[in-house]
Every structure is written in C-alpha cells, then in structure tokens.
Design an enzyme around this catalytic site. Structure first.
Site, PDB file in Angstrom:
ATOM      1  N   ARG A   1      33.169  39.491 -34.457  1.00 36.25           N
ATOM      2  CA  ARG A   1      32.354  38.744 -33.500  1.00 36.25           C
ATOM      3  C   ARG A   1      30.885  38.652 -33.919  1.00 36.25           C
ATOM      4  NH1 ARG A   1      35.974  41.770 -30.719  1.00 36.25           N
ATOM      5  NH2 ARG A   1      34.395  43.345 -30.307  1.00 36.25           N
TER       6      ARG A   1
ATOM      7  N   GLU B   1      34.268  54.870 -31.246  1.00 38.21           N
ATOM      8  CA  GLU B   1      34.574  55.587 -30.019  1.00 38.21           C
ATOM      9  C   GLU B   1      36.061  55.868 -29.875  1.00 38.21           C
ATOM     10  OE1 GLU B   1      33.615  51.253 -28.806  1.00 38.21           O
ATOM     11  OE2 GLU B   1      32.979  52.680 -30.296  1.00 38.21           O
TER      12      GLU B   1
END
Length: 172
Positions: A59, A96
């Site tokens: 993105r 994460e």
C-alpha cells in the site's frame, strides 16, 4: 481531515482475531480524497530538497508513487523478498504479528540523497524503522516519514523518534 477519516472502513478481526484493520480502499477509490491525502502527506516536506520517495510494498506504493509524482522526484519501491531482479540489499524485522523482510536494489539511492518514506499505516513502527535503516544502508538520508493513518496505542512513533514523522489521521 474529517473528510479523509470518513473514507476509512474498519474491518474487525482482520488479519487475525482482536485486530481492527483500517481499510483505505474507500479512500483511494474516491479521486478527491486520494488527491487530498497525497497533498496532505507531502505538505510538510515541500521545499525540503527531497530527492526520492520510498514506499513499502504494497500500500505504500499507492501513496508513495503519487507523492513522488507530485514532488517531481523518483520513487524507490521497498519490496518483499524475491521480487527484485537486480543486486539488492535487504533487512529483516519483527511485526506485531510475525516477521518480514524488505529489499531494495543496491543502486536505488545515491550517497546523501534525501528520501521521504511513505506508507499507509504507522502501527508498531517496525516496517517504517526497517525501511529507514535500509535506506540509510544504501547511503540515503531520511527527510521524514509520512503516513495516512497512525495507530497511537501501538507507539510506532517511538521507533522513529530520530526522524520527522507526519501522519494525517490518528486513532487511539
């Protein structure tokens, strides 16, 4: 920024349970909010002698190429492994929910070139920090980092504390 925030869609439990994914596809579908987001991303960096814009797969390519075009500079894609055909450098880092690697062509950045790093989301800061390290390994200087969305609770900005960080939309 309210106009941009209205175009962000929440997707619960993606990519895994407990995570609320901030979906930018409605924002990029709308030409007005896409244009506004790119202009707002680069605004603090206009006139700062940016030589290149770097964006992370995937993105970051959307916003990064448009930002480079608006600034009149080149674009450096930071890719996932196995996508670049030429001599490359790579960096691995923790996410994460896993780990990842980014690569760039070894000749993508000249010594001392000023690079603006752009991505859609700043979460834990691992991808952005690794991108900055890779750019510096290639001889570039980080002019700043710009994000459409910052997830404040994940403290990603802390990993970028030696750089100018600009984000358009903040979520707690």
């Amino acid at each position: 920024m309210h106009r941009l925030k209205q175009q962000i869609r929440d997707i619960p439990d993606f990519p895994e349970p407990g995570i609320v994914f901030k979906d930018i596809t409605p924002l990029v579908k709308n030409p007005d909010t896409l244009r506004l987001s790119v202009h707002q991303l680069i605004h603090p960096f206009i006139g700062q002698g940016i030589d290149l814009v770097a964006g992370m797969e995937a993105r970051g390519f959307i916003f990064g190429t448009l930002a480079a075009w608006e600034l009149g500079v080149g674009f450096i894609p930071l890719r996932k492994p196995g996508k670049l055909p030429y001599h490359k450098k790579s960096i691995s880092y923790d996410l994460e929910y896993g780990s990842a690697t980014l690569e760039a062509h070894s000749d993508a950045i000249g010594d001392g070139q000023r690079v603006l790093v752009i991505d859609d989301v700043l979460a834990t800061g691992g991808t952005a920090a690794a991108s900055c390290q890779l750019i510096e390994q290639l001889g570039g200087q980080i002019s700043g980092c710009a994000f459409v969305i910052e997830l404040n609770a994940l403290n990603g900005r802390e990993k970028l504390n030696s750089y100018q960080v600009h984000s358009l939309l903040n979520y707690d």
